[in-house]
Every structure is written in structure tokens, then in C-alpha cells.
Write a protein that holds these residues in place. Structure first.
Motif, PDB file in Angstrom:
ATOM      1  N   ARG A   1       0.825  -1.215   0.000  1.00  8.70           N
ATOM      2  CA  ARG A   1       0.000   0.000   0.000  1.00  8.70           C
ATOM      3  C   ARG A   1       0.859   1.266   0.000  1.00  8.70           C
ATOM      4  N   ALA A   2       1.989   1.221   0.698  1.00 11.65           N
ATOM      5  CA  ALA A   2       2.872   2.389   0.736  1.00 11.65           C
ATOM      6  C   ALA A   2       3.437   2.689  -0.652  1.00 11.65           C
ATOM      7  N   VAL A   3       3.812   1.645  -1.379  1.00 10.36           N
ATOM      8  CA  VAL A   3       4.339   1.840  -2.735  1.00 10.36           C
ATOM      9  C   VAL A   3       3.255   2.403  -3.648  1.00 10.36           C
ATOM     10  N   LEU A   4       2.042   1.864  -3.540  1.00  6.13           N
ATOM     11  CA  LEU A   4       0.945   2.374  -4.362  1.00  6.13           C
ATOM     12  C   LEU A   4       0.617   3.826  -4.024  1.00  6.13           C
ATOM     13  N   ARG A   5       0.643   4.163  -2.750  1.00  6.76           N
ATOM     14  CA  ARG A   5       0.395   5.559  -2.351  1.00  6.76           C
ATOM     15  C   ARG A   5       1.480   6.484  -2.878  1.00  6.76           C
ATOM     16  N   LEU A   6       2.726   6.040  -2.774  1.00  6.69           N
ATOM     17  CA  LEU A   6       3.831   6.854  -3.285  1.00  6.69           C
ATOM     18  C   LEU A   6       3.705   7.049  -4.792  1.00  6.69           C
ATOM     19  N   ALA A   7       3.410   5.980  -5.523  1.00  2.00           N
ATOM     20  CA  ALA A   7       3.281   6.076  -6.980  1.00  2.00           C
ATOM     21  C   ALA A   7       2.124   6.991  -7.363  1.00  2.00           C
ATOM     22  N   GLY A   8       0.998   6.845  -6.703  1.00  3.81           N
ATOM     23  CA  GLY A   8      -0.145   7.710  -6.996  1.00  3.81           C
ATOM     24  C   GLY A   8       0.143   9.167  -6.698  1.00  3.81           C
ATOM     25  N   THR A   9       0.823   9.414  -5.591  1.00  4.88           N
ATOM     26  CA  THR A   9       1.188  10.786  -5.238  1.00  4.88           C
ATOM     27  C   THR A   9       2.132  11.384  -6.273  1.00  4.88           C
ATOM     28  N   MET A  10       3.117  10.594  -6.712  1.00  9.99           N
ATOM     29  CA  MET A  10       4.069  11.093  -7.711  1.00  9.99           C
ATOM     30  C   MET A  10       3.375  11.403  -9.037  1.00  9.99           C
ATOM     31  N   VAL A  11       2.417  10.573  -9.438  1.00  4.98           N
ATOM     32  CA  VAL A  11       1.683  10.819 -10.680  1.00  4.98           C
ATOM     33  C   VAL A  11       0.862  12.099 -10.553  1.00  4.98           C
ATOM     34  N   LEU A  12       0.177  12.284  -9.425  1.00  2.64           N
ATOM     35  CA  LEU A  12      -0.621  13.503  -9.242  1.00  2.64           C
ATOM     36  C   LEU A  12       0.254  14.755  -9.197  1.00  2.64           C
ATOM     37  N   ILE A  13       1.406  14.666  -8.541  1.00  5.11           N
ATOM     38  CA  ILE A  13       2.344  15.797  -8.525  1.00  5.11           C
ATOM     39  C   ILE A  13       2.805  16.098  -9.944  1.00  5.11           C
ATOM     40  N   SER A  14       3.085  15.068 -10.710  1.00  6.06           N
ATOM     41  CA  SER A  14       3.516  15.241 -12.092  1.00  6.06           C
ATOM     42  C   SER A  14       2.443  15.941 -12.924  1.00  6.06           C
ATOM     43  N   VAL A  15       1.186  15.556 -12.727  1.00  4.59           N
ATOM     44  CA  VAL A  15       0.087  16.189 -13.472  1.00  4.59           C
ATOM     45  C   VAL A  15       0.008  17.669 -13.153  1.00  4.59           C
ATOM     46  N   VAL A  16       0.141  18.012 -11.888  1.00  2.00           N
ATOM     47  CA  VAL A  16       0.101  19.420 -11.489  1.00  2.00           C
ATOM     48  C   VAL A  16       1.278  20.173 -12.096  1.00  2.00           C
ATOM     49  N   LEU A  17       2.461  19.568 -12.059  1.00  2.00           N
ATOM     50  CA  LEU A  17       3.643  20.237 -12.621  1.00  2.00           C
ATOM     51  C   LEU A  17       3.537  20.396 -14.136  1.00  2.00           C
ATOM     52  N   VAL A  18       2.909  19.435 -14.814  1.00  2.00           N
ATOM     53  CA  VAL A  18       2.691  19.575 -16.261  1.00  2.00           C
ATOM     54  C   VAL A  18       1.785  20.767 -16.519  1.00  2.00           C
ATOM     55  N   ALA A  19       0.739  20.912 -15.728  1.00  2.00           N
ATOM     56  CA  ALA A  19      -0.219  22.002 -15.923  1.00  2.00           C
ATOM     57  C   ALA A  19       0.388  23.362 -15.580  1.00  2.00           C
ATOM     58  N   LEU A  20       1.269  23.410 -14.593  1.00  2.00           N
ATOM     59  CA  LEU A  20       1.772  24.690 -14.116  1.00  2.00           C
ATOM     60  C   LEU A  20       3.160  25.070 -14.636  1.00  2.00           C
TER      61      LEU A  20
END
Length: 67
Positions: free
Chosen positions: A5-24
Motif C-alpha cells: 500500500r505504501a508503494v501504491l500511495r507513493l506512486a499515486g502521489t508522484m503521478v498527481l504531482i507530475s500532473v500538477v507540474l505539467v499544468a503549471l
């Protein structure tokens, strides 16, 4: 919470951060999403995941997928 679960949470968080950085910031941040996706894909075949190793060293209990 276990390592899986920790790995999945980390991966999901990194993807969401990436999406925000792509937009901004820049579309080059999609490389981060690609890296996370490729790492998840290879770990599904090999069972080797650097994040899981780090979480185990931090004392997170192991799960059934990433040992």
C-alpha cells in the motif's frame, strides 16, 4: 499499512504531482509519470522495487506482493 500500500500511495502521489507540474510548469514533467509507470511495470514482472526496499528499511511491514 504495509509495503504494498505504501508503494501504491507513493506512486499515486508522484503521478498527481507530475500532473500538477505539467499544468503549471512544463510538459517535460510527463517524464516523471513515465518513470513511475515503467517502474511499476517492471516491478510487476521482476518483484524488484526500490521504493519497497526503502519502506522495509523504514520498518513498514511487508505485504504479499512486494517482499
Amino acid at each position: 499499512m504495509n509495503v504494498d500500500r505504501a508503494v501504491l500511495r507513493l506512486a499515486g502521489t508522484m503521478v498527481l504531482i507530475s500532473v500538477v507540474l505539467v499544468a503549471l510548469v512544463s510538459s517535460w514533467w510527463l517524464l516523471l509519470t513515465a518513470f513511475v509507470g515503467l517502474n511499476l511495470l517492471q516491478s510487476s514482472f521482476t518483484g524488484f522495487c526500490p521504493a519497497a526496499i526503502i519502506f522495509r528499511k523504514l520498518g513498514v511491514p511487508t505485504g504479499c506482493a512486494l517482499k
